[in-house]
Design an enzyme around this catalytic site. Structure first.
Site, PDB file in Angstrom:
ATOM      1  N   PHE A  28       7.563  -0.621 -14.509  1.00 32.51           N
ATOM      2  CA  PHE A  28       6.455  -1.088 -13.664  1.00 32.51           C
ATOM      3  C   PHE A  28       5.375   0.343 -13.665  1.00 32.51           C
ATOM      4  O   PHE A  28       4.362   0.156 -13.357  1.00 32.51           O
ATOM      5  CB  PHE A  28       6.877  -1.342 -12.364  1.00 32.51           C
ATOM      6  CG  PHE A  28       5.760  -2.088 -11.565  1.00 32.51           C
ATOM      7  CD1 PHE A  28       5.375  -3.177 -11.751  1.00 32.51           C
ATOM      8  CD2 PHE A  28       5.027  -1.438 -10.691  1.00 32.51           C
ATOM      9  CE1 PHE A  28       4.406  -4.000 -11.129  1.00 32.51           C
ATOM     10  CE2 PHE A  28       3.947  -1.881  -9.962  1.00 32.51           C
ATOM     11  CZ  PHE A  28       3.501  -3.250  -9.931  1.00 32.51           C
ATOM     12  N   PHE A  36      24.524  22.816  13.945  1.00 28.11           N
ATOM     13  CA  PHE A  36      24.745  22.089  12.704  1.00 28.11           C
ATOM     14  C   PHE A  36      24.385  20.594  12.678  1.00 28.11           C
ATOM     15  O   PHE A  36      24.797  19.879  13.627  1.00 28.11           O
ATOM     16  CB  PHE A  36      26.336  22.038  12.599  1.00 28.11           C
ATOM     17  CG  PHE A  36      27.135  21.531  11.653  1.00 28.11           C
ATOM     18  CD1 PHE A  36      26.945  21.595  10.267  1.00 28.11           C
ATOM     19  CD2 PHE A  36      28.124  20.365  12.006  1.00 28.11           C
ATOM     20  CE1 PHE A  36      27.478  20.801   9.341  1.00 28.11           C
ATOM     21  CE2 PHE A  36      28.478  19.495  10.842  1.00 28.11           C
ATOM     22  CZ  PHE A  36      28.266  20.011   9.729  1.00 28.11           C
TER      23      PHE A  36
HETATM   24  C1  LIG Z   1       5.329  -4.122  -6.650  1.00 28.20           C
HETATM   25  C2  LIG Z   1       4.659  -5.162  -5.784  1.00 28.20           C
HETATM   26  C3  LIG Z   1       3.339  -6.028  -6.133  1.00 28.20           C
HETATM   27  C4  LIG Z   1       2.956  -6.742  -5.465  1.00 28.20           C
HETATM   28  N1  LIG Z   1       1.742  -7.640  -5.513  1.00 28.20           N
HETATM   29  C5  LIG Z   1       1.441  -8.505  -4.967  1.00 28.20           C
HETATM   30  C6  LIG Z   1       0.576  -9.482  -5.323  1.00 28.20           C
HETATM   31  O1  LIG Z   1      -0.102  -9.423  -6.644  1.00 28.20           O
HETATM   32  N2  LIG Z   1      -0.046 -10.658  -4.587  1.00 28.20           N
HETATM   33  C7  LIG Z   1       0.396 -10.560  -3.246  1.00 28.20           C
HETATM   34  O2  LIG Z   1       0.231 -11.658  -2.569  1.00 28.20           O
HETATM   35  N3  LIG Z   1       1.336  -9.760  -2.870  1.00 28.20           N
HETATM   36  C8  LIG Z   1       1.887  -8.698  -3.488  1.00 28.20           C
HETATM   37  N4  LIG Z   1       2.740  -7.996  -3.266  1.00 28.20           N
HETATM   38  C9  LIG Z   1       3.122  -8.007  -1.760  1.00 28.20           C
HETATM   39  C10 LIG Z   1       2.179  -7.277  -0.839  1.00 28.20           C
HETATM   40  O3  LIG Z   1       2.103  -5.984  -0.657  1.00 28.20           O
HETATM   41  C11 LIG Z   1       2.122  -7.972   0.573  1.00 28.20           C
HETATM   42  O4  LIG Z   1       3.382  -7.341   1.356  1.00 28.20           O
HETATM   43  C12 LIG Z   1       1.928  -9.306   0.828  1.00 28.20           C
HETATM   44  O5  LIG Z   1       0.750  -9.850  -0.026  1.00 28.20           O
HETATM   45  C13 LIG Z   1       1.936  -9.543   2.181  1.00 28.20           C
HETATM   46  O6  LIG Z   1       2.034 -11.087   2.408  1.00 28.20           O
HETATM   47  P1  LIG Z   1       1.663 -11.868   3.565  1.00 28.20           P
HETATM   48  O7  LIG Z   1       0.298 -11.898   3.993  1.00 28.20           O
HETATM   49  O8  LIG Z   1       2.326 -13.166   3.544  1.00 28.20           O
HETATM   50  O9  LIG Z   1       2.657 -11.315   4.670  1.00 28.20           O
HETATM   51  P2  LIG Z   1       2.453 -10.089   5.848  1.00 28.20           P
HETATM   52  O10 LIG Z   1       1.724  -8.913   5.421  1.00 28.20           O
HETATM   53  O11 LIG Z   1       3.913 -10.300   6.464  1.00 28.20           O
HETATM   54  O12 LIG Z   1       1.360 -10.863   6.925  1.00 28.20           O
HETATM   55  C14 LIG Z   1       1.815 -11.901   7.885  1.00 28.20           C
HETATM   56  C15 LIG Z   1       0.536 -11.910   8.805  1.00 28.20           C
HETATM   57  O13 LIG Z   1       1.074 -13.086   9.381  1.00 28.20           O
HETATM   58  C16 LIG Z   1       0.916 -12.788  10.889  1.00 28.20           C
HETATM   59  N5  LIG Z   1       1.756 -13.912  11.579  1.00 28.20           N
HETATM   60  C17 LIG Z   1       3.084 -13.702  11.537  1.00 28.20           C
HETATM   61  N6  LIG Z   1       3.614 -14.950  12.388  1.00 28.20           N
HETATM   62  C18 LIG Z   1       2.482 -15.667  12.707  1.00 28.20           C
HETATM   63  C19 LIG Z   1       2.364 -17.028  13.127  1.00 28.20           C
HETATM   64  N7  LIG Z   1       3.339 -17.680  13.524  1.00 28.20           N
HETATM   65  N8  LIG Z   1       1.007 -17.253  13.107  1.00 28.20           N
HETATM   66  C20 LIG Z   1       0.090 -16.681  12.899  1.00 28.20           C
HETATM   67  N9  LIG Z   1       0.027 -15.615  12.370  1.00 28.20           N
HETATM   68  C21 LIG Z   1       1.346 -14.984  12.110  1.00 28.20           C
HETATM   69  C22 LIG Z   1       1.239 -11.181  11.217  1.00 28.20           C
HETATM   70  O14 LIG Z   1       0.686 -10.811  11.981  1.00 28.20           O
HETATM   71  C23 LIG Z   1       0.844 -10.806   9.666  1.00 28.20           C
HETATM   72  O15 LIG Z   1      -0.621 -10.496   9.998  1.00 28.20           O
HETATM   73  C24 LIG Z   1       3.361  -6.742  -3.933  1.00 28.20           C
HETATM   74  C25 LIG Z   1       4.240  -6.225  -3.661  1.00 28.20           C
HETATM   75  C26 LIG Z   1       5.148  -5.148  -4.479  1.00 28.20           C
HETATM   76  C27 LIG Z   1       6.322  -4.453  -4.056  1.00 28.20           C
HETATM   77  C1  LIG Z   2      12.103   4.751  -3.356  1.00 23.85           C
HETATM   78  C2  LIG Z   2      11.005   4.422  -4.522  1.00 23.85           C
HETATM   79  N1  LIG Z   2      10.716   5.320  -5.240  1.00 23.85           N
HETATM   80  C3  LIG Z   2       9.744   5.352  -6.237  1.00 23.85           C
HETATM   81  C4  LIG Z   2       9.080   4.192  -6.344  1.00 23.85           C
HETATM   82  C5  LIG Z   2       7.862   4.081  -7.407  1.00 23.85           C
HETATM   83  N2  LIG Z   2       8.124   2.954  -8.199  1.00 23.85           N
HETATM   84  C6  LIG Z   2       7.623   1.747  -8.053  1.00 23.85           C
HETATM   85  S1  LIG Z   2       8.304   0.517  -9.068  1.00 23.85           S
HETATM   86  C7  LIG Z   2       9.233   1.872  -9.841  1.00 23.85           C
HETATM   87  C8  LIG Z   2      10.119   1.526 -10.963  1.00 23.85           C
HETATM   88  C9  LIG Z   2      11.242   0.686 -10.959  1.00 23.85           C
HETATM   89  O1  LIG Z   2      12.032   0.667 -11.785  1.00 23.85           O
HETATM   90  P1  LIG Z   2      13.186  -0.401 -12.212  1.00 23.85           P
HETATM   91  O2  LIG Z   2      13.927  -0.587 -10.926  1.00 23.85           O
HETATM   92  O3  LIG Z   2      13.930   0.061 -13.458  1.00 23.85           O
HETATM   93  O4  LIG Z   2      12.319  -1.719 -12.535  1.00 23.85           O
HETATM   94  P2  LIG Z   2      11.290  -1.782 -13.732  1.00 23.85           P
HETATM   95  O5  LIG Z   2       9.885  -1.627 -13.145  1.00 23.85           O
HETATM   96  O6  LIG Z   2      11.641  -1.142 -14.747  1.00 23.85           O
HETATM   97  O7  LIG Z   2      11.661  -3.332 -14.260  1.00 23.85           O
HETATM   98  C10 LIG Z   2       9.071   2.900  -9.234  1.00 23.85           C
HETATM   99  C11 LIG Z   2       9.607   4.352  -9.649  1.00 23.85           C
HETATM  100  C12 LIG Z   2       9.067   3.211  -5.346  1.00 23.85           C
HETATM  101  N3  LIG Z   2       8.479   2.012  -5.317  1.00 23.85           N
HETATM  102  N4  LIG Z   2       9.885   3.590  -4.492  1.00 23.85           N
END
Ligand SMILES: Cc1cc2nc3c(=O)[nH]c(=O)nc-3n(C[C@H](O)[C@H](O)[C@H](O)COP(=O)(O)OP(=O)(O)OC[C@H]3O[C@@H](n4cnc5c(N)ncnc54)[C@H](O)[C@@H]3O)c2cc1C
Ligand SMILES: Cc1ncc(C[n+]2csc(CCOP(=O)(O)OP(=O)(O)O)c2C)c(N)n1
Length: 575
Positions: free
Chosen positions: A468, A113
């Site tokens: 989105f 289970f």
């Molecule tokens: C819906 C959605 C849309 C997004 N659109 C964008 C977008 O348009 N633009 C954008 O920028 N992001 C966007 N993101 C976020 C993107 O996916 C990444 O998470 C983000 O860009 C990563 O940011 P970062 O490089 O600062 O951080 P991380 O990915 O965390 O990278 C940090 C890096 O720094 C290193 N590091 C840590 N500490 C140190 C230190 N002290 N010295 C040297 N190196 C170190 C790590 O090893 C790592 O390689 C989006 C996310 C979502 C959910």
């Molecule tokens: C757990 C999970 N399921 C599905 C997705 C795909 N996804 C990305 S954004 C999004 C819509 C989010 O909707 P909402 O929270 O209503 O925000 P909105 O974009 O409408 O403002 C979905 C379904 C995801 N990123 N994470």
């Protein structure tokens, strides 16, 4: 030697390691642990309604404090529910320990289970994941788990069968300190000389900074001043880079600003500092690229790198700064900053709330929130359009924080992350930017706010859609499908759960309601009826570009293949 149970020893060890709370949902396989917590005052059991919430909350705590945070789930489905939040914590590199309780040890492998294989399930989202099959393994195995989580930064999982947790074990001295290692890591002297050589000799330099710039603000500003380099940031770097920064030219990427995009694309030398910005199409094709990262394995992951060095951003910049010559030509910096100011102005112009105008522009909501929130507010934002509004309209100041599921990209993180944030910062305003889809996904934990007495403020961008996803569908030339949300009135649900619940239907209601909620002595939810088809791409628009606008080009924008049209969006044109 005196005896204790494994569970008591686990809890003792965690308390001595500085852990003050454990998030989870109780279950009989966890009884040893929860009972051990019940009998002591220095470690609190935080009951939530869904284990995913527990893992996200622990991840938020670890993000904000830099210290180990702990969550737990009972056997089978209980701990399985942790997995999404654990993935998030692991990918965001924050130290979280999960205790995954397990079925009775004698039943393992029999298809009993609730049997799952947590030791295999969590392997993908952890640095350490081991099963405790005998009492004698403890507390050493736990100590290794803790040490691994804090030193490698990420998740460790201890799989603990309920019966083993209740076995007696001799008390052995536990380690009292699990120090978070903070070595000074910097490239060798030779490498620093090479770095200085490339930067002194390079053409127009742009810095792309990320989360690795935390704690390096002074050095970053000094380097940018010396090199006359505009600073672009990746989203996770926003909270550490954007403030008090005359070199700031905004974010790049799909949700970025045109100025961030162009500063990257037009540079001749790109200096990447502590960033893993993932979108390859936004990197310049012909620039010389220098990357500095604490982790060698990160180098060259996203783009071709000409010089990759392992080092901490602050330590590396401190070492190289005396070797950098002051650049005289500041045209690239000036142009980039002017472009940023224009892009910023245009974004701000979109954040308007004409009285009576429905539906409300979500940008306006975010801007009002930015203006009314405390100077030390902690914001959490859902994946979806709330990420956009947070990235573009929340101003960081070195004290404010911004959390989201930015690497793992999971919906529904804002509420659970706010729970963790509020528990470890009881005196600060903790505010979510929630999607209606995101909030509904873990809605049960709205109830936790009252139960745990947490004054979290939720701002719900209610657009009655997975907006989105609709944008992505449009960009791909598809018709909206499967994205409609038939929502209840979230304010009424909030009231039913003991929160203050408010609904803003017109722009003039937004600011007063936000103020009322922010000053409310307890949890509050403000639901704002926002435009479903709102602009989300950057704003500087020329009519000539508009003539060429097409879904293909919009897709090109999303793919990063557009050039000038990177900053087009239809609802900007027709608003
Ligand atoms: C819906 C959605 C849309 C997004 N659109 C964008 C977008 O348009 N633009 C954008 O920028 N992001 C966007 N993101 C976020 C993107 O996916 C990444 O998470 C983000 O860009 C990563 O940011 P970062 O490089 O600062 O951080 P991380 O990915 O965390 O990278 C940090 C890096 O720094 C290193 N590091 C840590 N500490 C140190 C230190 N002290 N010295 C040297 N190196 C170190 C790590 O090893 C790592 O390689 C989006 C996310 C979502 C959910
Ligand atoms: C757990 C999970 N399921 C599905 C997705 C795909 N996804 C990305 S954004 C999004 C819509 C989010 O909707 P909402 O929270 O209503 O925000 P909105 O974009 O409408 O403002 C979905 C379904 C995801 N990123 N994470």
């Amino acid at each position: 030697m005196s005896q204790t149970t494994v569970a008591e020893h686990v809890v003792d060890t965690l308390a001595l390691a500085g852990v003050t709370r454990m998030y989870g949902v109780a279950g009989d396989s966890l009884n040893g642990i929860t009972d051990a917590i019940r009998r002591r005052g220095d470690l609190r059991w935080v009951s939530v309604r869904h284990e995913e919430t527990a893992a996200f909350a622990a991840g938020a705590e670890a993000h904000l404090t830099g210290c180990l945070a702990v969550c737990a789930g009972s056997c089978g489905p209980g701990n399985l529910h942790l997995i999404n939040g654990l993935y998030d914590a692991h990918r965001s590199r924050v130290p979280v320990l999960a205790i995954a309780a397990h079925i009775p040890s004698r039943e393992i492998g029999s298809g009993f289970f609730q049997e799952t294989r947590p030791d295999q399930l969590f392997r993908e989202c952890s640095h350490f994941c081991e099963i405790v099959t005998s009492a004698e393994q403890m507390p050493r195995l736990l100590e290794i788990a803790i040490q691994t989580a804090v030193s490698r930064r990420g998740v460790s999982v201890i799989v603990l069968p309920g019966d083993v947790a209740l076995q007696s074990v001799e008390i052995s001295p536990v380690r009292r300190s699990f120090t978070v290692p903070r070595p000074t890591v910097r490239p060798s002297d030779d490498e620093i000389d090479r770095l200085a050589g490339v930067l002194n000799g390079g053409g127009k330099i742009t810095i792309l900074g990320g989360a690795g710039c935390a704690g390096a603000h002074d050095q970053l500003m000094a380097a940018a001043a010396r090199l006359h380099a505009p600073i672009v940031h990746a989203l996770r770097g926003k909270e550490f880079i954007e403030y008090d920064n005359p070199f700031n030219v905004g974010m790049t990427g799909l949700l970025g600003l045109a100025s961030g995009y162009y500063a990257m694309m037009r540079c001749e030398t790109l200096l990447m500092l502590g960033t893993d910005f993932p979108y390859q199409q936004f990197y310049p094709e012909h620039a010389t690229v220098v990357q500095i990262d604490l982790r060698g394995e990160q180098i060259g992951r996203r783009t071709r790198v000409d010089l990759g060095l392992v080092g901490d951003v602050a330590a590396t910049l401190t070492a190289v700064l005396p070797k950098l010559t002051q650049r005289s030509d500041d045209r690239h910096l000036k142009e980039s900053v002017q472009h940023y100011q224009k892009a910023r102005r245009e974004l701000d112009e979109l954040a308007v709330g004409e009285p009576g105008h429905r539906p409300i522009h979500p940008q306006y909501v975010a801007k009002m929130l930015d203006e009314t929130a405390a100077a030390d507010a902690i914001f959490t934002c859902d994946v979806g359009t709330p990420t956009i509004w947070a990235a573009r309209y929340l101003r960081m100041n070195g004290t404010r924080r911004l959390l989201g599921s930015f690497v793992h990209g999971s919906m529904a993180s804002a509420l659970p992350q706010a729970i963790g944030a509020q528990l470890c910062h009881p005196g600060r305003q903790v505010i979510t930017l929630s999607g209606d889809g995101g909030l509904a996904m873990l809605l049960g934990d709205l109830l936790s706010l009252r139960q745990l007495d947490l004054p979290v403020k939720l701002v719900v961008f209610r657009n009655d859609a997975l907006a989105f996803v609709e944008l992505e569908m449009k960009a791909a030339g598809l018709l909206d499908f499967a994205t409609e949300l038939h929502n209840p009135n979230f304010a009424s649900i909030a009231e039913g759960a003991g929160l203050l619940g408010l609904t803003a239907e017109t722009p003039e209601q937004v600011r007063p309601m936000l103020v009322e909620a922010l000053h409310h002595d307890g949890p509050a939810l403000v639901e704002v009826l926002v435009n479903r088809q709102e602009l989300i791409l950057p704003a500087s628009l020329e009519v000539s570009q508009m003539l060429g606008f097409s879904l293909y080009m919009l897709k090109a924008v999303l793919n990063g293949r557009g050039d000038d049209v990177i900053d087009l969006a239809t609802s900007n044109v027709f608003r």
